[in-house]
Scaffold this motif. Structure first.
Motif, PDB file in Angstrom:
ATOM      1  N   SER A 178       0.949  -1.178  -0.117  1.00 12.16           N
ATOM      2  CA  SER A 178       0.040   0.003   0.090  1.00 12.16           C
ATOM      3  C   SER A 178       0.943   1.074  -0.007  1.00 12.16           C
ATOM      4  N   ALA A 179       1.972   1.199   0.933  1.00 13.06           N
ATOM      5  CA  ALA A 179       2.793   2.339   1.102  1.00 13.06           C
ATOM      6  C   ALA A 179       3.563   2.783  -0.382  1.00 13.06           C
ATOM      7  N   ARG A 180       4.160   1.606  -0.935  1.00 14.22           N
ATOM      8  CA  ARG A 180       4.669   1.938  -2.185  1.00 14.22           C
ATOM      9  C   ARG A 180       3.801   2.466  -3.469  1.00 14.22           C
ATOM     10  N   ALA A 181       2.607   1.614  -3.359  1.00 13.93           N
ATOM     11  CA  ALA A 181       1.576   2.133  -4.416  1.00 13.93           C
ATOM     12  C   ALA A 181       1.281   3.388  -4.417  1.00 13.93           C
ATOM     13  N   GLN A 182       0.910   4.091  -3.234  1.00 13.75           N
ATOM     14  CA  GLN A 182       0.772   5.410  -2.951  1.00 13.75           C
ATOM     15  C   GLN A 182       1.910   6.425  -3.528  1.00 13.75           C
ATOM     16  N   VAL A 183       3.133   5.934  -3.162  1.00 18.66           N
ATOM     17  CA  VAL A 183       4.377   6.567  -4.078  1.00 18.66           C
ATOM     18  C   VAL A 183       4.337   6.669  -5.700  1.00 18.66           C
ATOM     19  N   VAL A 184       3.894   5.253  -6.031  1.00 20.61           N
ATOM     20  CA  VAL A 184       3.933   5.059  -7.406  1.00 20.61           C
ATOM     21  C   VAL A 184       2.910   5.920  -7.958  1.00 20.61           C
TER      22      VAL A 184
END
Length: 274
Positions: A178-184
């Motif tokens: 979730s955290a990385r998806a938000q950054v992406v």
């Protein structure tokens, strides 16, 4: 046993009158615990500054580390923790550098006087407070450094590259949480605004496995990009991933999918008539 005003003044005087012996003995003990990882000159500077901090706190009548006369000492201890955390020392090594003051004081204290030893117990308690404060400060600073490094790595692991005029790509490598998806999503949208690109390719060649959660993250990114007026293509659909997607019943709807990044770029160029 609490450190009273009289005892504090006595040890403040001791720290001042025997400062050369104290700093030398203190530095020796810290150097042994750090095993040569800092130069003696640097250690002497640090212990000398801390001696001044302890002297000022005790001369000001501080019985507890949290009192106002010890403000400067707390600032010095925080700075020591920050420096050691950035240099890669452990929390224990940092705290031991403060605990070593007790041994140094004991070497210059007259042990034949029972009152000296009784006062030393109270002084030891004050040093213990300082060492524990240093330990806590180190842990907080270290956690902050780790969080910053994790954020930097997250940004580095999600680059958005311009492949062609009007075409950008997000090559994903590793697990997509979730955290990385938000950054992406944020970086892709920012790049779409900056470049005005109408096409984006999300390449999942480097994603080891696609489950329902990963697919949802990808779909949310596609929807966000579409709201910005950009068309998304998903590339890197390997046979194993294709089978998993079918088995999970994941629907990408009208989103174009390609086996490789080259196929996706070729598809976009053909679509734009180039």
């Amino acid at each position: 046993m609490a450190l009273g005003p009289e005892e504090a003044n006595r040890f403040a005087a001791l720290l001042e009158e025997r400062q050369e012996e104290l700093v030398g003995a203190w530095t020796d003990r810290v150097a042994q615990s750090l095993r040569g990882r800092l130069s003696r000159t640097e250690l002497e500077r640090q212990t000398g500054e801390l001696r001044k901090g302890f002297h000022a706190a005790l001369a000001g009548g501080a019985a507890e580390l949290g009192q106002e006369p010890a403000d400067e000492l707390r600032a010095q201890l925080t700075e020591l923790s920050s420096s050691r955390a950035r240099q890669g020392f452990s929390a224990t090594e940092t705290a031991v550098s403060v605990f070593a003051l007790k041994d140094a004081v004991l070497t210059v204290l007259d042990g034949s006087d029972a009152s000296n030893l009784r006062d030393y117990v109270a002084f030891s308690g004050f040093v213990d407070q300082a060492a524990l404060f240093t330990f806590d400060s180190y842990v907080q600073i270290r956690e902050g450094l780790i969080a910053d490094q994790a954020e930097q790595l997250l940004e580095l692991s999600t680059p958005v590259v311009k492949l062609w005029e009007g075409v950008v790509a997000v090559p994903l490598v590793g697990t997509l949480d979730s955290a990385r998806a938000q950054v992406v999503m944020e970086r892709l949208l920012e790049t779409l605004v900056e470049t005005g690109s109408p096409h984006a390719i999300i390449d999942i060649t480097g994603v080891p496995a696609v489950d329902t959660q990963v697919a949802q993250h990808i779909l949310k990114t596609v929807v966000a990009a579409r709201l910005m007026g950009a068309d998304c293509i998903i590339s890197g659909i390997r046979p194993q991933i294709a089978q998993t997607i079918v088995a999970l019943g994941i629907e990408f709807g009208d989103i174009a999918t390609k086996a490789s990044l080259a196929d996706a770029l070729r598809f976009v160029l053909k679509k734009t008539g180039r």
